[in-house]
Design a protein around this motif. Structure first.
Motif, mmCIF file in Angstrom:
data_model
loop_
_atom_site.group_PDB
_atom_site.id
_atom_site.type_symbol
_atom_site.label_atom_id
_atom_site.label_comp_id
_atom_site.label_asym_id
_atom_site.label_seq_id
_atom_site.Cartn_x
_atom_site.Cartn_y
_atom_site.Cartn_z
ATOM 1 N N SER A 96 0.845 -1.300 0.064
ATOM 2 C CA SER A 96 0.109 -0.012 0.127
ATOM 3 C C SER A 96 0.769 1.156 -0.116
ATOM 4 O O SER A 96 0.364 2.318 -0.378
ATOM 5 C CB SER A 96 -0.922 0.226 1.215
ATOM 6 N N THR A 97 2.238 1.105 0.430
ATOM 7 C CA THR A 97 2.865 2.400 0.256
ATOM 8 C C THR A 97 3.163 2.805 -1.100
ATOM 9 O O THR A 97 3.298 4.056 -1.221
ATOM 10 C CB THR A 97 4.326 1.977 1.185
ATOM 11 N N ALA A 98 3.239 1.915 -2.020
ATOM 12 C CA ALA A 98 3.453 2.541 -3.332
ATOM 13 C C ALA A 98 2.078 2.982 -3.998
ATOM 14 O O ALA A 98 2.601 4.080 -4.568
ATOM 15 C CB ALA A 98 3.786 1.172 -4.303
ATOM 16 N N LEU A 99 1.073 2.694 -3.431
ATOM 17 C CA LEU A 99 0.011 3.374 -3.730
ATOM 18 C C LEU A 99 -0.100 4.789 -2.979
ATOM 19 O O LEU A 99 -0.568 5.623 -3.700
ATOM 20 C CB LEU A 99 -1.363 2.680 -3.508
ATOM 21 N N GLN A 100 0.255 4.967 -2.048
ATOM 22 C CA GLN A 100 0.254 6.036 -1.198
ATOM 23 C C GLN A 100 1.143 7.191 -2.311
ATOM 24 O O GLN A 100 1.048 8.326 -2.410
ATOM 25 C CB GLN A 100 0.654 5.969 0.154
ATOM 26 N N GLU B 128 0.881 16.828 -8.897
ATOM 27 C CA GLU B 128 0.827 17.306 -10.128
ATOM 28 C C GLU B 128 -0.470 18.245 -10.406
ATOM 29 O O GLU B 128 -0.220 19.252 -11.113
ATOM 30 C CB GLU B 128 0.914 16.268 -11.257
ATOM 31 N N ARG B 129 -1.538 17.632 -9.592
ATOM 32 C CA ARG B 129 -2.790 18.305 -9.897
ATOM 33 C C ARG B 129 -2.481 19.879 -9.435
ATOM 34 O O ARG B 129 -2.930 20.854 -9.786
ATOM 35 C CB ARG B 129 -4.003 17.730 -8.991
ATOM 36 N N ASP C 200 -0.422 8.303 -5.263
ATOM 37 C CA ASP C 200 -1.427 9.094 -5.007
ATOM 38 C C ASP C 200 -0.658 10.583 -4.851
ATOM 39 O O ASP C 200 -1.330 11.642 -5.238
ATOM 40 C CB ASP C 200 -2.199 8.657 -3.968
ATOM 41 N N ASP C 201 0.383 10.612 -3.978
ATOM 42 C CA ASP C 201 0.943 12.061 -3.722
ATOM 43 C C ASP C 201 1.604 12.595 -4.625
ATOM 44 O O ASP C 201 1.271 13.691 -5.000
ATOM 45 C CB ASP C 201 2.159 11.595 -2.589
#
Length: 135
Positions: A115-119, A128-129, A122-123
């Motif tokens: 899950s750290t890779a997904l976090q 970027e946004r 997401d960061d």
């Protein structure tokens, strides 16, 4: 009339019987001796409780070592190359059956992900946004 046989608990295996005999032999005087001033009913009950505790401890140790052995067997089964895996002993196989082959402590969590890779992803997309809309 149908021949109905009484179903009871299964008999002890040879290994279980040997273990029980060893545990009783270690406390033979108290467990099998005559009651008297040196051997009271309370001492006998305490000795039987220790014997039960030792059987429980033995089961925990057996379960732990069987889990480790079965885990290595599964790793060898999944691995590529290197020949066939080393078969597990009948005792390990019996313990695995008792635990349940589908137990998570034996199989692990399937289709798991970090899950750290997904976090982190997401960061990055959040930054970027943020950069896109603020400048």
């Amino acid at each position: 009339m149908a021949d109905e046989t009484k179903k009871g608990r299964p008999n002890f295996t040879k290994e279980e019987s040997l273990l029980l005999a060893e545990l009783v032999a270690a406390n033979r005087v108290v467990l099998e001796g005559r009651l008297g001033p040196g051997i009271t009913c309370m001492k006998r009950q305490e000795a039987w409780q220790r014997t039960r505790d030792e059987l429980g401890k033995n089961w925990k140790n057996l379960k732990s070592s069987s889990k480790e052995t079965y885990s290595k067997f599964r790793q060898q089964t999944i691995a590529t190359g290197g020949g066939p895996p080393t078969p597990v002993s009948p005792v390990t196989d019996a313990v695995v059956e008792a635990i349940g082959r589908d137990n998570l402590s034996l199989t692990g969590i399937s289709d798991s992900y970090d899950s750290t890779a997904l976090q982190l992803l997401d960061d990055i997309t959040s930054r970027e946004r943020y950069m896109r809309y603020t400048f």
